[in-house]
Enzyme design. Structure first.
Site, PDB file in Angstrom:
ATOM      1  CB  CYS A 221      -0.955   0.003   1.189  1.00 25.08           C
ATOM      2  SG  CYS A 221      -0.147  -0.120   2.806  1.00 25.08           S
TER       3      CYS A 221
ATOM      4  CG  HIS B 133      -4.332   0.805   3.918  1.00 21.68           C
ATOM      5  ND1 HIS B 133      -3.765   0.017   2.931  1.00 21.68           N
ATOM      6  CD2 HIS B 133      -5.225   1.635   3.287  1.00 21.68           C
ATOM      7  CE1 HIS B 133      -4.297   0.348   1.760  1.00 21.68           C
ATOM      8  NE2 HIS B 133      -5.171   1.322   1.948  1.00 21.68           N
TER       9      HIS B 133
END
EC number: 3.4.19.12
Length: 221
Positions: free
Chosen positions: A49, A152
């Site tokens: 990510c 994330h």
């Protein structure tokens, strides 16, 4: 603040058919899309990510590669085995030090935003983009949650006159609307356990770095 010309994607299209370059030399952007409105979007592969957030932020598939970010990890801490800046299994999960170092290589800097502040104090006209770091629940398959969390990374940017959420977990970029709607979105995010980083272009902001140009004049120290 619009992207400098060197940081925009031309007419190249991402490959939406694979799972990324497994040899570590490519960007790991196997799930990529050029949207009809000209917005480049990389979708999630493995724990990359951080890589996807950077490429989505700069709107290009070749701004960063997995091998490049792995090199940054060893630059920051010179060891390959159990490097503290990435996943020990080599699937990414890069920490904030790698993200900030990567931005520096593109003449940008990341400024941490105190989430106790109201985002309406931001001077959006001088901010190149935003990176959010949010909690991510880990699970075994789709149904069994694991008793630990990861973080994330996702990018936010103004493109074509509107603000977009370029999260690699989304099937496509999500339009967040006008400046006012975007600030309300940020306020909601900051009420949760989310960290916000402002991305500034050092080439244009270096002379006024000490003046906190990312804040409106009435909010500067």
């Amino acid at each position: 603040m619009e992207s400098p010309s060197a940081r925009t994607l031309g007419n190249s299209l991402g490959d939406d058919s694979g799972n990324g370059n497994e040899n570590g030399n490519g960007s790991g952007n196997g799930n990529t899309t050029m949207m009809p409105h000209g917005i480049y979007h990389e979708r999630q592969t493995r724990h990359l990510c951080g890589l996807h957030a950077l490429n989505n932020l700069f709107q290009g598939p070749d701004m960063f590669s997995k091998s490049e970010l792995d090199d940054y990890c060893t630059t920051l801490t010179p060891r390959n085995w159990l490097n503290p800046h990435r996943s020990w299994i080599g699937w990414g999960n890069y920490d904030v030090n790698v993200i900030m170092y990567a931005l520096q290589q593109r003449n940008c800097e990341a400024v941490w935003f105190d989430r106790r502040r109201d985002p309406h104090c931001l001077n959006l006209s001088v901010i190149f983009g935003f990176i959010l770091n949010v909690p991510a629940q880990m699970s075994l398959g789709y149904y069994i949650p694991l008793p630990f969390h990861m973080r994330h990374w996702l990018a936010l940017r103004r493109l074509n006159g509107s603000y977009y959420n370029l999260d690699s977990k989304l099937r496509e970029p999500k339009c967040l609307g006008t400046e006012q709607q975007f600030l309300e979105f940020l306020a909601t995010q900051l009420q949760m356990d989310h960290e916000l980083f402002l991305v500034l272009d050092e080439e244009t902001d270096c002379k006024d770095k000490s003046q906190q140009r990312w804040l409106l004049p009435q909010f500067r120290d």
